[in-house]
Design a protein around this motif. Structure first.
Motif, short mmCIF file in Angstrom:
data_model
loop_
_atom_site.label_atom_id
_atom_site.label_comp_id
_atom_site.label_asym_id
_atom_site.label_seq_id
_atom_site.Cartn_x
_atom_site.Cartn_y
_atom_site.Cartn_z
N SER A 189 -0.45 -0.62 -0.01
CA SER A 189 -1.83 -0.37 -0.43
C SER A 189 -2.30 0.87 0.30
CB SER A 189 -2.74 -1.57 -0.11
OG SER A 189 -2.80 -1.77 1.30
N ARG A 210 -9.28 -2.31 -0.02
CA ARG A 210 -8.01 -1.62 -0.26
C ARG A 210 -7.96 -1.10 -1.69
NH1 ARG A 210 -3.00 -4.90 2.57
NH2 ARG A 210 -4.21 -6.33 3.86
N VAL A 242 -3.41 -5.66 -2.56
CA VAL A 242 -4.67 -4.92 -2.72
C VAL A 242 -5.84 -5.91 -2.83
CG1 VAL A 242 -5.94 -3.26 -4.12
CG2 VAL A 242 -3.47 -3.01 -3.82
#
Length: 285
Positions: A189, A210, A242
């Motif tokens: 990420s 993220r 993420v």
């Protein structure tokens, strides 16, 4: 692709992941226990999707505890292992403890990780141990590797998360200490500001802000990490870890398209490899 990025029913998330061209998915325990029709329905949905389960997450705060706390965490770990097996996952992700009750004694920490690996072994499940950048005693990747090596179990390896390496500004040269055969999972990420200096800021960014690789301001660093792992001989799975509150408010197809662009960025722009696309075609750099 990781289900934690997406909102909506499990079946819809799995369908969106597959429609975007992904053939694997990383599942969270809440995907299974939170299904409105129950655990059996969730397992059936995962198996019907045709997606391979990259791994199952996440066992928190396991190592370094004693007494009733340790016994409690052993029971939780056993249930997590059984759920991982039920959905067809062959990997359980465990992250470093954040509890103030956890001891700093590496021998005790390694003993607990060895026990966790032994619990998973009869079920054919590997354990990937990951250093959280706000971990109580273990917050960098080389520290996690020291414990994995000390525990010395064939089904206990390292989980590497690019976010935590970026957040702690860990030198990539520390990865040279790691046996690439014992890297079980790499999660990728990025994020949108330069530094996250305090543990609390690291935690807030990690859980809420993220973005996919190629979308943030650390693309060069993520690319350097991937190339270094590739040069070391890592050929295992990459997963997009993420957490993003904004993505939870967007249509599934839009979020999965962002993830698809991240996958193409990774494969074509960084690794320079052909990647499968929907319909069975191959796109080459």
């Amino acid at each position: 692709m990781d289900t934690i990025t997406l909102a909506g029913p499990l079946e819809a998330r799995l369908a969106a992941v597959q429609a975007a061209g992904f053939n694997q998915v990383m599942l969270a325990a809440r995907d299974i226990v939170g299904h409105p029709q129950g655990i059996a329905a969730a397992i059936a949905a995962v198996r019907a999707s045709g997606l391979r389960v990259t791994g199952f997450q996440v066992l928190r705060d396991f190592e370094g505890l004693s007494g009733a706390l340790h016994s409690y965490k052993v029971e939780i770990a056993q249930q997590m292992i059984l759920m991982a097996r039920a959905v067809g996952a062959r990997l359980l992700l465990a992250c470093s403890s954040t509890l103030p009750q956890a001891t700093q004694d590496p021998a005790a920490q390694a003993r607990d990780l060895r026990k966790l690996a032994m619990l998973a072994l009869p079920h054919g499940i590997r354990v990937a141990y990951e250093a959280l950048s706000w971990g109580r005693h273990i917050d960098e990747v080389h520290e996690a590797w020291d414990l994995v090596a000390r525990a010395d179990m064939p089904n206990l390896g390292l989980g590497i998360d690019s976010y935590h390496i970026l957040a702690t500004d860990t030198a990539l040269a520390r990865l040279d200490e790691v046996d690439p055969r014992m890297i079980f999972l790499v999660q990728l990420s990025d994020f949108l500001w330069e530094r996250t200096p305090t543990p609390q800021e690291r935690l807030e960014t990690a859980r809420h802000f993220r973005v996919f690789p190629g979308e943030g301001v650390h693309g060069a660093a993520v690319a350097d990490l991937v190339r270094r792992l590739d040069a070391m001989g890592y050929r295992g799975d990459y997963s997009f870890e993420v957490f993003n509150d904004d993505y939870q408010q967007l249509p599934l197809a839009q979020v999965c398209e962002r993830a698809r662009r991240g996958a193409l960025w990774l494969a074509e722009g960084v690794l320079r490899r052909a990647v499968p696309l929907p319909g069975g075609a191959l796109r080459r750099a």
